[in-house]
Design an enzyme around this catalytic site. Structure first.
Site, mmCIF file in Angstrom:
data_model
loop_
_atom_site.group_PDB
_atom_site.id
_atom_site.type_symbol
_atom_site.label_atom_id
_atom_site.label_comp_id
_atom_site.label_asym_id
_atom_site.label_seq_id
_atom_site.Cartn_x
_atom_site.Cartn_y
_atom_site.Cartn_z
ATOM 1 N N GLU A 14 66.166 -28.306 -47.627
ATOM 2 C CA GLU A 14 66.434 -29.434 -46.880
ATOM 3 C C GLU A 14 65.640 -30.650 -47.631
ATOM 4 O O GLU A 14 64.495 -30.488 -47.508
ATOM 5 C CB GLU A 14 66.606 -29.579 -45.569
ATOM 6 C CG GLU A 14 67.538 -28.637 -44.937
ATOM 7 C CD GLU A 14 66.890 -27.405 -44.411
ATOM 8 O OE1 GLU A 14 65.674 -27.375 -44.431
ATOM 9 O OE2 GLU A 14 67.634 -26.591 -43.908
ATOM 10 N N TYR B 215 65.303 -31.397 -57.842
ATOM 11 C CA TYR B 215 66.008 -30.111 -57.588
ATOM 12 C C TYR B 215 67.052 -29.919 -58.226
ATOM 13 O O TYR B 215 67.216 -28.934 -58.955
ATOM 14 C CB TYR B 215 65.977 -30.229 -56.028
ATOM 15 C CG TYR B 215 65.051 -30.426 -55.187
ATOM 16 C CD1 TYR B 215 63.724 -29.842 -55.369
ATOM 17 C CD2 TYR B 215 65.227 -31.066 -53.892
ATOM 18 C CE1 TYR B 215 62.573 -30.034 -54.606
ATOM 19 C CE2 TYR B 215 64.112 -31.192 -53.115
ATOM 20 C CZ TYR B 215 62.700 -30.648 -53.401
ATOM 21 O OH TYR B 215 61.827 -31.229 -52.765
#
Length: 156
Positions: A107, A119
């Site tokens: 998260e 990411y």
């Protein structure tokens, strides 16, 4: 010129510096006790990155069945923008792959565009939003997944 670093497993002796970085980078920092507990967790893997004989970042994940749940990645603000976060993430993913894990998840704050971009470069995809996930300011979290961990290798 690239900064020379080494990554090694987090030890109890690292915790004061790890906690110092945590307090600089996280608006709701983990306690020293939380980090100590993570080192005792047999399903957890935590690492520090060292440059010039100083801890400049850390990261970790939990093994949940065949998944790596990335719990934290932090780099001292004085060392951000030097590729250290990228090296830490690559190390985590390679470590998880070596342990037979098949995918990874995390998260991230919806406002953390730099982290989200990193990411996504590694192949993570946005899968969901956790509304008001962060209690200190009710910010949403973006849930991201990386599938087929066993098919990839990342350069550190």
């Amino acid at each position: 010129m690239a900064l020379s670093v080494r990554i090694e497993p987090m030890q109890v002796s690292h915790l004061p510096r790890v906690h110092e970085i945590e307090e600089k980078t996280n608006p709701t920092p983990w306690s020293l006790r939380s980090f100590r507990s993570e080192l005792d967790n047999p399903q957890a893997s935590y690492f520090v990155v060292i440059a010039k004989d100083e801890i400049v970042g850390f990261a970790g994940y939990w093994r949940v069945i065949d998944e790596a749940h990335i719990t934290t990645i932090a780099v001292d603000p004085n060392y951000q923008g030097m590729g250290i976060g990228k090296k830490l993430l690559a190390h985590l993913l390679n470590d998880a792959k070596e342990k037979g894990l098949r995918c990874a998840t995390l998260e991230v704050r919806a406002s953390n565009s730099r982290a989200i971009a990193l990411y996504e470069k590694f192949g993570f995809v946005r899968c969901a939003t956790r509304k008001r996930y962060y209690s200190h300011n009710n910010e949403d979290a973006v849930v991201m997944w990386l599938y087929n961990l066993h098919e990839k290798k990342w350069n550190t």
